[in-house]
Scaffold this motif. Structure first.
Motif, short mmCIF file in Angstrom:
data_model
loop_
_atom_site.label_atom_id
_atom_site.label_comp_id
_atom_site.label_asym_id
_atom_site.label_seq_id
_atom_site.Cartn_x
_atom_site.Cartn_y
_atom_site.Cartn_z
N ALA A 53 0.77 -0.91 0.07
CA ALA A 53 0.38 -0.05 0.00
C ALA A 53 0.82 1.18 0.44
CB ALA A 53 -1.35 -0.25 0.98
N GLN A 61 -3.21 -0.72 -5.00
CA GLN A 61 -4.50 -0.80 -3.95
C GLN A 61 -4.52 -3.04 -3.50
OE1 GLN A 61 -7.72 -1.56 -6.55
NE2 GLN A 61 -9.57 -1.44 -4.43
N ASN A 84 -4.37 3.19 0.29
CA ASN A 84 -5.29 2.30 -0.57
C ASN A 84 -5.49 1.34 -0.13
OD1 ASN A 84 -7.80 1.36 -2.01
ND2 ASN A 84 -7.02 1.94 -3.74
N THR A 107 -7.42 -2.41 2.18
CA THR A 107 -8.63 -2.64 2.69
C THR A 107 -8.53 -3.67 3.77
OG1 THR A 107 -9.55 -3.34 1.18
CG2 THR A 107 -10.65 -1.40 1.78
#
Length: 469
Positions: free
Chosen positions: A35, A40, A146, A148
């Protein structure tokens, strides 16, 4: 449902740069590194988010002893400045390797040496991962990265097209649903439970072959209420006694006691057998220290102690796939190397990518995989040298095995009474210096002599002597 799907037949639902399987230490840090390189990243984890620092179902070893070696502690602080202090603030205990550990080997008890430059960070796996996850998410929010993390997202298989890995299939909310996530790179950080070898075999996309050294060692652990404990105790197996034990303080006034054995001498998980095993070690010191401490958890056993690593010469890794952590090379957890090696691998990926325009380029990923494999060699050598002594196949040792076993025993023996050897031993054991640091002509000449007999019992502890940060 098939575990492997062909992208030529199924349209992917989403597309990202990097998918990381597993949010353990290796997965979290590697995801953060990519990241930071502007990619991403999605980290997929099969477990539910744990409450605070409770053990995770997918990490059965989290019920047992965990330490962060000195090299890992420094490299983690390089990746995440100040996290070492945060871990100690959260309760992790910093122990001086040469001064705050009472150790007994075949030669007897070690003398209490002067404080060394090498420290061990002792805490539960739950605390370590909880603190690490919070810090990673803080970095993501602060720097707008970015990345998650998707909990309860078990990966059911890899997606392949034209001979390369192009994504993963993730279980949906219902048994009949699944989502294909396309990615330029799939990173397997799922640990010992990795199913990538099976997926590659089924799809004919590649082949993973592993070398295994199994010491046939089993251990059992329990957490105790021990607010006054400020030092650790380590009793190594000795000739004729294939049993050992460790007692270490961790956070919140707790301590963890772990006992282990090989050659069929395995600890039980009933309170009576666990207690009996402690008294059967080369010293009853751990049994005496824990005699009046209150157990806080049930005794749990652990058997996945085999050392296992990928064999590059006979393996075929397809493009689009990167293995790291225990998926690449797993060590007997007794040596406490796993978290440190995972940190070193994430740091290596970060350094290799600093001057690379496209760190996801297939050729560069292959070079990265090779470097990652070589980075495991120091830890592998140390673990295997110790474990070959416990292997049931000891009768077919070669000359190198015998020399390695002799060398390890001599180093431990001399470290008991010689502070210089002790310092170097912990330099090497913490992966801070290569093993050849112990092989200078001067040291080898010293090791040729029989070590001085160790102490009859643990050295006295100075009043008020606490582990210092």
């Amino acid at each position: 449902m098939r575990s492997l799907l062909n992208l030529d037949q199924i349209e992917p639902v989403s597309e990202i740069d990097v998918v990381v399987i597993g949010r353990g230490v290796a997965g979290l840090l590697t995801g953060l590194v990519y990241a930071r390189q502007g990619k991403q990243v999605a980290i997929l984890e099969r477990d539910r988010p744990a409450d605070d620092s409770q053990p995770r179902r997918g990490v059965p070893q989290s019920h047992h002893l965990h330490v962060l070696l000195d090299r890992g502690r420094h490299e983690l602080d390089t990746l995440l400045p100040g996290i070492g202090e945060q871990l100690q603030s959260d309760g992790a205990r910093l122990l001086d390797a040469a001064h705050d550990l009472d150790t007994r080997s075949w030669i007897g008890w070690s003398q209490r040496h002067r404080r060394s430059r090498r420290k061990l960070l002792s805490c539960t796996r739950g605390l370590f991962e909880s603190t690490l996850r919070k810090r990673v998410l803080l970095e993501v929010e602060r720097d707008g990265l970015n990345l998650t993390i998707h909990d309860e997202s078990p990966v059911q298989g890899i997606v392949v097209a034209h001979g390369r890995v192009v994504g993963v299939r993730v279980a949906g909310s219902a048994a009949s649903e699944a989502v294909d996530v396309r990615a330029r790179l799939v990173v397997d950080a799922s640990g010992r439970s990795s199913r990538t070898a099976r997926w590659l075999h089924e799809t004919g996309t590649g082949l993973l072959e592993y070398e295994t050294i199994d010491p046939n060692l089993r251990y059992a652990s329990c957490f105790l209420h021990a607010p006054a404990l400020d030092h650790g105790t380590y009793i190594f197996p000795t000739p004729g006694i294939a049993r050992g034990g460790v007692l270490l303080p961790v956070e919140n006034g707790l301590a963890v006691v772990t006992v282990y054995g090989s050659h069929g001498e395995h600890p039980g998980i009933s309170r009576a057998s666990f207690r009996e095993f402690q008294t059967s070690l080369a010293s009853t010191q751990i049994a005496e220290l824990t005699a009046h401490l209150s157990p806080l958890t049930r005794i749990r056993g652990f058997a996945a102690t085999a050392n296992r690593r990928l064999v590059p010469k006979t393996s075929r890794l397809p493009s689009g796939l990167l293995l790291l952590g225990d998926s690449l090379c797993a060590f007997n957890p007794v040596y406490g190397q796993g978290m440190t090696v995972a940190i070193l691998q994430a740091q290596l990926i970060a350094r290799l990518g600093e001057r690379q325009a496209d760190p996801l380029n297939d050729r560069f990923v292959r070079r990265t995989q090779t470097r990652l494999w070589h980075s495991t060699q120091p830890a592998w050598s140390l673990a295997v040298s110790g474990d070959r002594q416990h292997s049931p196949r000891r009768g077919i040792w070669n000359s190198i095995d015998r020399v390695n076993a002799w060398f390890v025993d001599r180093v431990r023996g001399h470290a008991a009474s010689n502070s210089g050897v002790s310092e170097l031993f912990w330099d090497v054991a913490s992966l801070s210096l290569p093993r050849r640091a112990l092989m200078t002509p001067q040291r080898m000449f010293q090791l040729m002599r029989r070590p001085q007999v160790g102490l009859a019992g643990p050295p006295p502890r100075p009043d008020g002597d606490k582990a210092q940060a």
